[in-house]
Design an enzyme around this catalytic site. Structure first.
Site, PDB file in Angstrom:
ATOM      1  N   ASP A  58       9.146   2.555   0.899  1.00 28.89           N
ATOM      2  CA  ASP A  58       8.008   3.172   1.458  1.00 28.89           C
ATOM      3  C   ASP A  58       7.863   2.978   2.964  1.00 28.89           C
ATOM      4  OD1 ASP A  58       5.576   4.448   2.166  1.00 28.89           O
ATOM      5  OD2 ASP A  58       4.410   3.500   0.733  1.00 28.89           O
ATOM      6  N   LYS A  79       3.265   9.551   8.586  1.00 31.06           N
ATOM      7  CA  LYS A  79       2.800   9.149   9.978  1.00 31.06           C
ATOM      8  C   LYS A  79       3.687   9.550  11.077  1.00 31.06           C
ATOM      9  CE  LYS A  79       0.068   5.885   7.977  1.00 31.06           C
ATOM     10  NZ  LYS A  79       0.049   4.768   7.138  1.00 31.06           N
ATOM     11  N   TYR A  81       1.065  -1.070   0.102  1.00 33.05           N
ATOM     12  CA  TYR A  81      -0.013   0.023   0.060  1.00 33.05           C
ATOM     13  C   TYR A  81       0.771   1.370   0.010  1.00 33.05           C
ATOM     14  CZ  TYR A  81      -3.421   3.455   1.417  1.00 33.05           C
ATOM     15  OH  TYR A  81      -4.423   4.784   1.339  1.00 33.05           O
TER      16      TYR A  81
HETATM   17  C1  LIG Z   1      -0.198   5.070   5.322  1.00 29.77           C
HETATM   18  C2  LIG Z   1       0.443   4.731   4.421  1.00 29.77           C
HETATM   19  C3  LIG Z   1       0.749   5.366   3.096  1.00 29.77           C
HETATM   20  C4  LIG Z   1      -0.095   6.715   2.725  1.00 29.77           C
HETATM   21  O1  LIG Z   1      -0.229   7.798   3.898  1.00 29.77           O
HETATM   22  P1  LIG Z   1      -1.330   8.952   3.866  1.00 29.77           P
HETATM   23  O2  LIG Z   1      -0.745   9.747   4.859  1.00 29.77           O
HETATM   24  O3  LIG Z   1      -2.421   7.908   4.512  1.00 29.77           O
HETATM   25  O4  LIG Z   1      -1.479   9.604   2.649  1.00 29.77           O
HETATM   26  C5  LIG Z   1       1.474   4.975   2.213  1.00 29.77           C
HETATM   27  N1  LIG Z   1       2.278   4.211   2.477  1.00 29.77           N
HETATM   28  C6  LIG Z   1       2.402   3.451   3.424  1.00 29.77           C
HETATM   29  C7  LIG Z   1       3.251   2.256   3.611  1.00 29.77           C
HETATM   30  C8  LIG Z   1       1.362   3.781   4.645  1.00 29.77           C
HETATM   31  O5  LIG Z   1       1.494   3.097   5.404  1.00 29.77           O
END
Ligand SMILES: *Cc1c(COP(=O)(O)O)cnc(C)c1O
Length: 446
Positions: free
Chosen positions: A234, A263, A142
């Site tokens: 990521d 985050k 994701y």
């Molecule tokens: C939460 C998340 C995202 C997206 O971040 P948002 O601040 O919700 O746009 C992208 N990559 C990973 C791995 C995530 O956990």
């Protein structure tokens, strides 16, 4: 528990917010409870019910709901000085220097406003830097709500995973199964010189949790280097959570070219970031020619919250505490599962945990198994059955989690993520007593 207020609020919300929420995962069944306030490791809802919280905002809240004093003071003073300017401030430099000092891959960083914005910008950067269009992602990985990664299928047979994305995006994206070195080797044999980047979470943390098998991340590093493609980790969710301040790349000893953050790095405020070697990151405008810009980017309140949060973690026993409780929880749940649900797999690392409702995997009582969360150890007696890919996780009893287990935990005052796929988090505010209470609840609900 009474939920009259939450039900009434959801009734109002349904008229003015699509699905009654501003992010899809929040629309829990039959209706979400509306939060009134946080209190340490707990949240209190609109009807006054108290829950022990393991959702933690889906990842950003390393400290729970009470900011440590220096974080609160910095947030309040930066907000009071005037929220933002459209000109640089010192606190952006402070946070950039801190991240560059601690994270192996980062020499330079660009701050943005969400994890999604970070991964969108990282993909554009990789394409601009390499002059190539294709990106390889993991099935079940994701990267936020972005066109290039909301793509599913097999190499050669891809399609957008949601309406609204032209199929031409999917032509440039190649999803492969996580942990399958042979699959990505075939992709590089066929398309090696067209691939701008491989983008992956170092652990599948939004469909899982799935740790890498031995040598997998190293193989990604070799393949991308051999073909002049970029390796993008990521770390929006693992950053400053797994591996502490060095992030998951430090824990696993594999250094990507580019890292995306979000985050925790914003201390609970909206944030994203793209870091890496200067030679690559300087391709962003105005240093280079890959356009990247944002009105709110490097927002002083966010930068202050992020900087003071990470500094506090560097100076206190934060990671020791959350990782120790995470381990206790995984070990405790594994013992309960061995007894009551031996097919289930306890997963996670550091302060992340989850129980995947796999359908097979029971082993003899004295078998050699990972005892505090699946580590993808080949000598583990459950190795053949523990999930290794996003598809393995999706094969689990996802409905049982959402409709039975999650509801029962909620009724016992424990707030977990409502779907089977997303991780639970331990915060610095959680205590040993909270862990005991949680294990008792698992015992009753599993
Ligand atoms: C939460 C998340 C995202 C997206 O971040 P948002 O601040 O919700 O746009 C992208 N990559 C990973 C791995 C995530 O956990």
């Amino acid at each position: 528990m009474n939920h009259d207020e939450s039900r009434a609020l959801y009734d109002r919300a349904l008229s003015v917010l699509p699905g009654g929420v501003n992010s899809s995962v929040r629309a829990t069944r039959p209706y979400p409870f509306f939060i009134e306030r946080g209190d340490g490791a707990h949240v209190v809802d609109a009807d006054g019910n108290r829950y022990l919280d393991y959702v933690m905002g889906y990842g950003p809240l390393l400290y729970g709901h009470d900011m440590p004093d220096p974080v609160r003071a910095a947030v309040q003073s930066h907000a009071a000085d005037g929220p933002m300017y459209g000109a640089p401030t010192e606190i952006e430099v402070d946070l950039a220097e801190f991240v560059a000092r601690h994270v192996p891959s980062v020499e330079m960083i660009r701050f943005v406003n969400s994890g999604t914005e970070a991964t969108v910008s990282a993909v554009r950067l990789a394409r601009g830097y390499t002059g190539r269009d294709k990106i390889v992602v993991m099935q079940g990985g994701y990267h936020g709500a972005q066109e290039s990664t909301l793509v599913e299928g097999e190499p050669g047979h891809t399609e957008p995973s949601t309406p609204g994305i032209p199929s031409s995006f999917a032509e440039h994206t190649i999803p492969v199964p996580f942990n399958d070195a042979a699959a990505i080797e075939r992709v590089f044999e066929a398309h090696g010189d067209e691939i701008a980047a491989v983008m992956t979470e170092p652990i599948l943390a939004n469909t899982g949790i799935v740790l890498p098998v031995d040598g997998y991340l190293e193989r990604l590093r070799e393949l991308t280097a051999a073909h002049d493609s970029l390796l993008i980790f990521d770390e929006v969710i693992t950053g400053f959570r797994v591996g502490g301040l060095q992030c998951a790349q430090g824990k696993f000893g594999v250094t990507p070219d580019v890292t995306t953050f979000g985050k925790i790095v914003g201390g609970g405020f909206p944030v994203g970031a793209i870091g890496g070697r200067s030679e690559i990151i300087e391709h962003f405008t105005p240093a280079g020619d890959v356009f990247q810009s944002g009105t709110f980017s490097g927002h002083p309140v966010t930068m202050a919250a992020g900087y003071e949060s990470l500094k506090y973690a560097a100076e206190n026993d934060v990671y020791e505490h959350v990782n120790r409780l995470g381990e206790r929880l995984r070990r405790g749940i594994a013992e309960i599962a061995a007894d009551q649900a031996p097919d289930y797999t306890v997963v996670g690392t550091d302060s992340m945990f989850k129980t995947t409702f796999t359908r097979e995997g029971a082993v003899a009582d004295d078998a050699d198994v990972c005892d505090a969360g699946c580590r993808q150890r080949e000598s583990c007696a459950r190795y053949e059955h523990c999930p290794k890919t996003g598809a393995d996780v999706a094969d689990a009893e996802t409905e049982r989690w959402e409709r039975i287990f999650w509801q029962e935990m909620k009724a016992q005052g424990i707030f977990l993520t409502a779907n089977q796929f997303e991780s639970q988090f331990v915060s610095y505010a959680h205590t040993d007593e909270d862990v005991e209470e949680t294990l008792e609840a698992y015992k009753a609900a599993l």
